[in-house]
Design a protein around this motif. Structure first.
Motif, PDB file in Angstrom:
ATOM      1  N   CYS A  62       0.856  -1.185   0.000  1.00 55.99           N
ATOM      2  CA  CYS A  62       0.000   0.000   0.000  1.00 55.99           C
ATOM      3  C   CYS A  62       0.888   1.231   0.000  1.00 55.99           C
ATOM      4  O   CYS A  62       1.638   1.467   0.946  1.00 55.99           O
ATOM      5  N   ASP A  63       0.822   1.990  -1.078  1.00 56.49           N
ATOM      6  CA  ASP A  63       1.636   3.202  -1.197  1.00 56.49           C
ATOM      7  C   ASP A  63       0.776   4.314  -1.788  1.00 56.49           C
ATOM      8  O   ASP A  63       0.887   4.648  -2.963  1.00 56.49           O
ATOM      9  N   LEU A  99      -5.035  -4.339  14.089  1.00 54.01           N
ATOM     10  CA  LEU A  99      -5.543  -3.074  13.577  1.00 54.01           C
ATOM     11  C   LEU A  99      -4.650  -1.895  13.946  1.00 54.01           C
ATOM     12  O   LEU A  99      -4.467  -0.981  13.143  1.00 54.01           O
ATOM     13  N   ASP A 100      -4.047  -1.906  15.137  1.00 55.02           N
ATOM     14  CA  ASP A 100      -3.171  -0.779  15.479  1.00 55.02           C
ATOM     15  C   ASP A 100      -1.965  -0.728  14.545  1.00 55.02           C
ATOM     16  O   ASP A 100      -1.486   0.346  14.201  1.00 55.02           O
ATOM     17  N   SER A 101      -1.484  -1.877  14.068  1.00 54.50           N
ATOM     18  CA  SER A 101      -0.378  -1.894  13.107  1.00 54.50           C
ATOM     19  C   SER A 101      -0.809  -1.270  11.781  1.00 54.50           C
ATOM     20  O   SER A 101      -0.061  -0.500  11.173  1.00 54.50           O
ATOM     21  N   VAL A 102      -2.013  -1.606  11.330  1.00 55.72           N
ATOM     22  CA  VAL A 102      -2.548  -1.032  10.091  1.00 55.72           C
ATOM     23  C   VAL A 102      -2.618   0.487  10.209  1.00 55.72           C
ATOM     24  O   VAL A 102      -2.167   1.226   9.326  1.00 55.72           O
ATOM     25  N   LEU A 103      -3.159   0.976  11.316  1.00 53.38           N
ATOM     26  CA  LEU A 103      -3.332   2.425  11.467  1.00 53.38           C
ATOM     27  C   LEU A 103      -2.001   3.135  11.692  1.00 53.38           C
ATOM     28  O   LEU A 103      -1.841   4.288  11.279  1.00 53.38           O
ATOM     29  N   ASN A 104      -1.041   2.464  12.289  1.00 50.58           N
ATOM     30  CA  ASN A 104       0.300   3.056  12.414  1.00 50.58           C
ATOM     31  C   ASN A 104       0.959   3.228  11.048  1.00 50.58           C
ATOM     32  O   ASN A 104       1.668   4.206  10.810  1.00 50.58           O
ATOM     33  N   VAL A 105       0.723   2.289  10.128  1.00 49.71           N
ATOM     34  CA  VAL A 105       1.237   2.423   8.759  1.00 49.71           C
ATOM     35  C   VAL A 105       0.601   3.636   8.088  1.00 49.71           C
ATOM     36  O   VAL A 105       1.281   4.442   7.446  1.00 49.71           O
TER      37      VAL A 105
END
Length: 179
Positions: A62-63, A99-105
């Motif tokens: 995802c970029d 989910l916290d990893s997704v939102l940190n990205v």
């Protein structure tokens, strides 16, 4: 190719109707939440903000081309798409990252300076914010103590009850109107 279909649909609607192309939003529950993230990853140029509900993101590369404000809704009791990651017990058999990893990205993409700031932490729900991001964007996560794999304030789905402590529709509308 869902992304191309949605992108073409936006273009088609813009031809026939007077719409503000800077205020196109994407929301959905479960697979629709995954689709919201995918649209933000692949067509951030067409999406002003997203509001995934009880979904996640499983895209490897995802970029996004620009910042995408996000408001996400989940329940601690969601066993289909576990908040802390893993394979749920619903129809999906794929691994879901926490989910916290997704939102940190996303916070890194949006160049947010304030990360994982707890705005509210009650017995009913928790609100976490990533803020001070580029373009005045921010990311909000609402995690309810009730409900399950369902739309907060909506109708029951997948046999799970809905959260009665927040109304996702109202919060999404408020979020979208400022983005």
């Amino acid at each position: 190719d869902d992304v191309t279909f949605i992108s073409n649909m936006i273009d088609s609607i813009a031809i026939d109707f007077n719409i503000d192309l800077n205020r196109i939003y994407c929301t959905g529950m479960s697979n629709g939440g995954f689709m919201s993230y995918r649209m933000a990853c692949e067509r951030a140029d067409k999406i002003a903000a997203i509001a995934p509900v009880a979904g996640g993101m499983v895209i490897d590369n995802c970029d996004p081309e620009q910042q995408v404000p996000i408001i996400h809704f989940h329940s601690y009791l969601d066993e289909n798409i576990p908040l802390d990651g893993g394979i749920g017990n619903g129809p999906s058999t794929h691994y879901n990252p926490p989910l916290d990893s997704v939102l940190n990205v996303w916070a890194q993409n949006d160049e947010c300076l304030i990360l994982n700031d707890t705005i509210y932490d009650g017995d009913d729900y928790k609100q976490i914010r990533w803020s001070d991001c580029l373009c005045l964007s921010f990311i909000d996560l609402y995690i309810t103590e009730d409900g399950g794999h369902s739309w907060p304030g909506g109708t029951a789905s997948f046999g799970d009850p809905v959260s009665e402590v927040i109304n996702a529709n109202d919060l999404i509308w408020e979020f979208f109107t400022i983005h």
